[in-house]
Design a protein around this motif. Sequence first.
Motif, short mmCIF file in Angstrom:
data_model
loop_
_atom_site.label_atom_id
_atom_site.label_comp_id
_atom_site.label_asym_id
_atom_site.label_seq_id
_atom_site.Cartn_x
_atom_site.Cartn_y
_atom_site.Cartn_z
N ASP A 91 20.60 10.49 -6.86
CA ASP A 91 19.26 10.85 -6.37
C ASP A 91 18.84 9.89 -5.25
N PRO A 92 18.79 10.38 -4.00
CA PRO A 92 18.39 9.51 -2.89
C PRO A 92 16.88 9.27 -2.79
N THR A 93 16.10 9.98 -3.60
CA THR A 93 14.64 9.84 -3.52
C THR A 93 14.22 8.38 -3.71
N GLY A 94 13.42 7.88 -2.83
CA GLY A 94 12.91 6.52 -2.97
C GLY A 94 13.83 5.43 -2.46
N ALA A 95 15.02 5.81 -1.97
CA ALA A 95 15.97 4.78 -1.51
C ALA A 95 15.40 4.01 -0.33
N GLY A 96 14.75 4.71 0.61
CA GLY A 96 14.16 4.03 1.77
C GLY A 96 13.04 3.09 1.37
N ASP A 97 12.22 3.50 0.42
CA ASP A 97 11.13 2.64 -0.06
C ASP A 97 11.69 1.46 -0.85
N THR A 98 12.76 1.70 -1.60
CA THR A 98 13.40 0.62 -2.34
C THR A 98 13.99 -0.40 -1.37
N PHE A 99 14.59 0.09 -0.30
CA PHE A 99 15.09 -0.80 0.76
C PHE A 99 13.95 -1.66 1.30
N ALA A 100 12.82 -1.03 1.64
CA ALA A 100 11.68 -1.77 2.19
C ALA A 100 11.16 -2.81 1.20
N GLY A 101 11.15 -2.46 -0.08
CA GLY A 101 10.69 -3.39 -1.11
C GLY A 101 11.58 -4.61 -1.23
N GLY A 102 12.90 -4.37 -1.24
CA GLY A 102 13.83 -5.50 -1.32
C GLY A 102 13.77 -6.37 -0.09
N PHE A 103 13.66 -5.73 1.06
CA PHE A 103 13.56 -6.44 2.33
C PHE A 103 12.31 -7.32 2.39
N ILE A 145 8.22 9.61 -12.75
CA ILE A 145 7.42 8.69 -11.94
C ILE A 145 8.09 8.46 -10.59
N GLY A 146 7.28 8.51 -9.53
CA GLY A 146 7.79 8.26 -8.19
C GLY A 146 6.71 7.65 -7.31
N GLY A 147 6.83 7.88 -6.02
CA GLY A 147 5.84 7.35 -5.08
C GLY A 147 6.35 6.12 -4.37
N ALA A 148 6.03 6.02 -3.06
CA ALA A 148 6.51 4.90 -2.25
C ALA A 148 6.08 3.56 -2.82
N GLY A 149 4.81 3.45 -3.23
CA GLY A 149 4.32 2.18 -3.76
C GLY A 149 5.06 1.75 -5.00
N THR A 150 5.42 2.71 -5.83
CA THR A 150 6.14 2.41 -7.08
C THR A 150 7.52 1.84 -6.78
N TYR A 151 8.26 2.51 -5.91
CA TYR A 151 9.62 2.04 -5.56
C TYR A 151 9.57 0.67 -4.88
N ILE A 152 8.64 0.49 -3.95
CA ILE A 152 8.53 -0.79 -3.24
C ILE A 152 8.22 -1.91 -4.22
N VAL A 165 0.86 -1.17 0.00
CA VAL A 165 0.00 0.00 0.00
C VAL A 165 0.90 1.23 0.00
N GLY A 166 0.76 2.08 -1.01
CA GLY A 166 1.62 3.26 -1.07
C GLY A 166 1.31 4.11 -2.28
N SER A 167 1.86 5.30 -2.29
CA SER A 167 1.57 6.24 -3.37
C SER A 167 2.23 5.81 -4.68
N VAL A 168 1.52 6.06 -5.76
CA VAL A 168 2.04 5.95 -7.12
C VAL A 168 1.87 7.36 -7.68
N ALA A 169 2.96 8.02 -7.99
CA ALA A 169 2.89 9.47 -8.11
C ALA A 169 3.89 10.04 -9.11
N PHE A 170 3.94 11.38 -9.12
CA PHE A 170 4.93 12.12 -9.90
C PHE A 170 5.87 12.86 -8.95
N ASP A 171 7.16 12.92 -9.33
CA ASP A 171 8.15 13.70 -8.60
C ASP A 171 8.88 14.64 -9.56
#
Length: 309
Positions: free
Chosen positions: A232-244, A26-33, A7-13
Motif C-alpha cells: 500500500d503506497p498510501t501515505g508513503a510521501g507523508d511518511t517520508f516527510a515525517g522522517g525527514f 486510519i489515514g491522513g497526512a498529519g497522522t503519517y507525518i 499541520v495535516g489531516s487526521v482522517a479515514f481511508d
Amino acid sequence: MMSLVTVGSVAFDAIETPFGKTDRIIGGAGTYIAFSSSYFMKNQNIVSVVGEDFPQEMLDKLSTKGVNLEGLQIIEGEKSFFWSGKYHNDMNSRDTLVTELNVLEHFDPIIPASYQGCEYLMLGNLSPEVQLKVINRMEKRPKLVAMDTMNFWMDIAMEDLVKAIKEIDMLIINDEEARQLSGEYSLVKAAKKIREMGPKFLVIKKGEHGALLFHETKVFFAPALPLEDVFDPTGAGDTFAGGFMGYLASTDDISFENMKRGIIAGSAMASFCVEKFGTERLENLSKSEIEDRIQEFVQLTNFDMVQAV
C-alpha cells in the motif's frame, strides 16, 4: 529540545490494491507525518481536525508516541475527512473513488500557545489558504518551514498556492507536481523555476525511483530501497516527510549535508510504510529495525572507485 509542529489531516481511508483491500482505516497526512517523525523526536505537536467519529484509541496511540494533541480540534456532531482510492497494478497510479471533506471543508487552524516558538514547521497537504493561515499565526518564524502540496491545489487555487510558496523555506512534492507547477519537464529546470518562487530548498519525490534534494547549485539523489512487495503506497510521501523533518529537528541542523542524511531517514521510513496497509507498519517499529533499514540505504550507494578511466 527542538520542537516540530505538523499541520495535516487526521482522517479515514479505504484502500484497494492488487494485494487486497481495507474497510475504513486510519489515514491522513498529519497522522503519517506524526507517526514517522516520532521515531526521531518526542517534542512534536499536531494541528488538525476530526469529527466525533474518530476513535479515541488512535488518539491514544499518537499520544503514546509523544504527539501533543492540544491543537487537534474534535467537532461534535460532524464526521472526519474520508478518502477512498483504488491502485492500478503498477502501484504508481490510482483512482480516487470517494472524497468526503466533512470537517476539513471549513477547517480553521488553531495554534495553541504551547506550540508557539517551535523551531520546525511541517505544513502537510491541505489548502494553501489554511497553510498560509498557520504561517501567519506563528508569533515567531520557525527555523525551517516545509510544505507539501498536490496537483489539485495547482488546478483550483494556484494564486493562493504561489502566495504560500513565497513564505516557506522548503517545498516537498513529487515529480509530476514539480512539472505541473514549473511548466518544465526536466526536473533540473523545474527545480530552478520552483526555487525562484521562494523556497531555498526543494525535495522532489520520485516514488519507487527515490528522491532528489536541490539547494542553490547542489543536488543530492537518494535511491528507493528495492522491496519484494509493496502492499500500500498510501501515505508513503507523508511518511517520508515525517522522517525527514523528524531527523532534522532531532539534530537541529539544516545544512545541506545534514539534509542529505534526512533524505535517507525519510526514505527508510517510507519503505516501512508501504509494507502494510495504512499506518499499521509505522505504529510499532523498533530502533534496531530503523537503524538496519537506514544502513541498507547507505549500502545502496556506498562504493569505492578504484580506477576512473
